[in-house]
Design a protein around this motif. Structure first.
Motif, short mmCIF file in Angstrom:
data_model
loop_
_atom_site.label_atom_id
_atom_site.label_comp_id
_atom_site.label_asym_id
_atom_site.label_seq_id
_atom_site.Cartn_x
_atom_site.Cartn_y
_atom_site.Cartn_z
N SER A 52 0.83 -1.20 0.00
CA SER A 52 0.00 0.00 0.00
C SER A 52 0.87 1.25 0.00
CB SER A 52 -0.92 0.01 1.23
OG SER A 52 -0.17 0.22 2.40
N PHE A 53 0.23 2.35 -0.31
CA PHE A 53 0.86 3.66 -0.19
C PHE A 53 -0.21 4.66 0.22
CE2 PHE A 53 -0.53 3.25 -4.57
CZ PHE A 53 -1.10 4.47 -4.87
N VAL A 54 0.24 5.72 0.86
CA VAL A 54 -0.67 6.78 1.30
C VAL A 54 -0.58 7.91 0.29
CG1 VAL A 54 -1.20 8.45 3.12
CG2 VAL A 54 -0.43 6.14 3.72
N LEU A 55 -1.73 8.33 -0.20
CA LEU A 55 -1.80 9.41 -1.18
C LEU A 55 -2.46 10.61 -0.53
CD1 LEU A 55 -1.54 10.21 -4.27
CD2 LEU A 55 -3.91 9.55 -4.45
N HIS A 56 -1.79 11.75 -0.62
CA HIS A 56 -2.34 13.01 -0.11
C HIS A 56 -2.88 13.80 -1.30
CE1 HIS A 56 -0.37 12.09 3.67
NE2 HIS A 56 0.72 11.84 2.98
N CYS A 57 -4.18 14.00 -1.35
CA CYS A 57 -4.83 14.70 -2.46
C CYS A 57 -5.70 15.82 -1.89
CB CYS A 57 -5.68 13.72 -3.27
SG CYS A 57 -6.60 14.47 -4.61
N THR A 58 -5.47 17.04 -2.34
CA THR A 58 -6.23 18.17 -1.82
C THR A 58 -7.71 18.08 -2.20
OG1 THR A 58 -5.61 19.49 -3.75
CG2 THR A 58 -4.26 19.76 -1.78
N GLU A 59 -8.02 17.47 -3.34
CA GLU A 59 -9.41 17.34 -3.80
C GLU A 59 -10.15 16.20 -3.11
OE1 GLU A 59 -11.14 19.12 -6.32
OE2 GLU A 59 -9.49 20.55 -6.27
N HIS A 60 -9.44 15.10 -2.84
CA HIS A 60 -10.10 13.87 -2.37
C HIS A 60 -9.67 13.44 -0.98
CE1 HIS A 60 -11.72 13.32 -6.41
NE2 HIS A 60 -10.53 13.65 -6.84
N GLY A 61 -8.78 14.17 -0.35
CA GLY A 61 -8.33 13.83 0.99
C GLY A 61 -7.17 12.85 0.99
N THR A 62 -6.79 12.41 2.16
CA THR A 62 -5.68 11.48 2.33
C THR A 62 -6.26 10.07 2.49
OG1 THR A 62 -4.32 13.17 3.36
CG2 THR A 62 -3.71 10.89 3.78
N GLU A 63 -5.71 9.15 1.74
CA GLU A 63 -6.24 7.78 1.74
C GLU A 63 -5.10 6.81 1.49
OE1 GLU A 63 -8.84 5.26 2.54
OE2 GLU A 63 -9.98 6.96 1.78
N ARG A 64 -5.23 5.60 2.02
CA ARG A 64 -4.28 4.52 1.75
C ARG A 64 -4.85 3.69 0.61
NH1 ARG A 64 0.04 2.28 4.11
NH2 ARG A 64 -0.17 3.64 5.91
N TYR A 65 -3.99 3.36 -0.35
CA TYR A 65 -4.38 2.57 -1.52
C TYR A 65 -3.59 1.27 -1.55
CZ TYR A 65 -6.97 6.57 -3.01
OH TYR A 65 -7.89 7.58 -3.06
N TYR A 66 -4.24 0.21 -1.99
CA TYR A 66 -3.68 -1.14 -1.95
C TYR A 66 -3.60 -1.74 -3.35
CZ TYR A 66 -4.75 -0.77 3.00
OH TYR A 66 -4.79 -0.35 4.30
N THR A 67 -2.56 -2.54 -3.56
CA THR A 67 -2.42 -3.33 -4.77
C THR A 67 -1.95 -4.74 -4.38
OG1 THR A 67 -0.13 -2.60 -5.11
CG2 THR A 67 -1.84 -1.37 -6.27
N ALA A 68 -2.27 -5.70 -5.21
CA ALA A 68 -1.81 -7.08 -4.99
C ALA A 68 -0.34 -7.18 -5.40
CB ALA A 68 -2.65 -8.05 -5.80
N VAL A 69 0.37 -8.06 -4.74
CA VAL A 69 1.78 -8.29 -5.04
C VAL A 69 1.95 -9.52 -5.92
CG1 VAL A 69 4.00 -8.85 -3.95
CG2 VAL A 69 2.52 -7.14 -2.93
N GLN A 70 0.96 -10.41 -5.90
CA GLN A 70 1.03 -11.60 -6.74
C GLN A 70 -0.33 -11.86 -7.37
OE1 GLN A 70 0.67 -15.35 -3.81
NE2 GLN A 70 2.59 -14.25 -3.61
N GLY A 71 -0.29 -12.50 -8.53
CA GLY A 71 -1.52 -12.80 -9.25
C GLY A 71 -2.25 -13.99 -8.66
N ALA A 72 -3.39 -14.31 -9.23
CA ALA A 72 -4.20 -15.43 -8.75
C ALA A 72 -3.46 -16.76 -8.87
CB ALA A 72 -5.51 -15.49 -9.53
N ASP A 73 -2.50 -16.84 -9.80
CA ASP A 73 -1.71 -18.05 -9.97
C ASP A 73 -0.53 -18.14 -9.01
OD1 ASP A 73 -0.11 -16.05 -11.01
OD2 ASP A 73 0.18 -17.01 -12.96
N GLY A 74 -0.36 -17.12 -8.18
CA GLY A 74 0.74 -17.11 -7.22
C GLY A 74 2.02 -16.50 -7.75
N ALA A 75 2.05 -16.18 -9.04
CA ALA A 75 3.25 -15.57 -9.63
C ALA A 75 3.35 -14.10 -9.21
CB ALA A 75 3.19 -15.67 -11.15
N PRO A 76 4.57 -13.63 -8.95
CA PRO A 76 4.72 -12.23 -8.56
C PRO A 76 4.26 -11.28 -9.66
CG PRO A 76 6.83 -13.41 -8.43
CD PRO A 76 5.83 -14.34 -9.03
#
Length: 138
Positions: A52-76
């Motif tokens: 995850s990372f924290v994004l500071h946006c004056t229009e939308h506020g501060t929020e933490r965003y998430y992404t997957a590190v590996q696919g459904a097959d387990g591959a990075p």
């Protein structure tokens, strides 16, 4: 892994852009409450299945965003960086990580071990930029 953890991970794996906890909750519908989503996202990060990372946006506020590190097959999945439009809130992937070489060089010269890095750019996407330009400059 519990059913709700699998469902949250699947949402992240199928996402085309980083997702906030609220967006994950919305994607799941009524199968999980919001507290479960937050706990699960924290768990997935601890297990190395999401980042995850924290994004500071004056229009939308501060929020933490998430992404997957590996696919459904387990591959990075490749490490990704993002551009965020401050007006329409769109995310655009920047492509292959160009920061890794700089990080390796820094590690060698400073004799440190970098565990993680984050890069995101903010500004106006093409559509928002064109919409805000005076009529003669479009």
């Amino acid at each position: 892994m519990t059913r709700s953890r699998k469902q949250v991970l699947m949402v992240l794996q199928q996402a085309q852009e980083p997702l906030s906890a609220a967006a994950v909750h919305q994607e799941l519908g009524l199968c999980c409450d919001q507290a479960t989503v937050y706990r699960t996202l924290h768990y997935l990060e601890e297990q190395g299945l999401a980042e995850s990372f924290v994004l500071h946006c004056t229009e939308h506020g501060t929020e933490r965003y998430y992404t997957a590190v590996q696919g459904a097959d387990g591959a990075p999945l490749p490490h990704r960086h993002w551009f965020h439009c401050i007006r329409c809130h769109a995310f655009i992937e920047l492509g292959a990580c160009a920061v890794s070489a700089m990080v390796r060089s820094f590690e060698e010269t400073q004799q440190v071990s970098v565990q993680h890095h984050v890069l995101y750019l903010t500004g106006l996407c093409r559509s928002c930029r064109e919409a805000s330009a005076p009529a003669g400059q479009r």
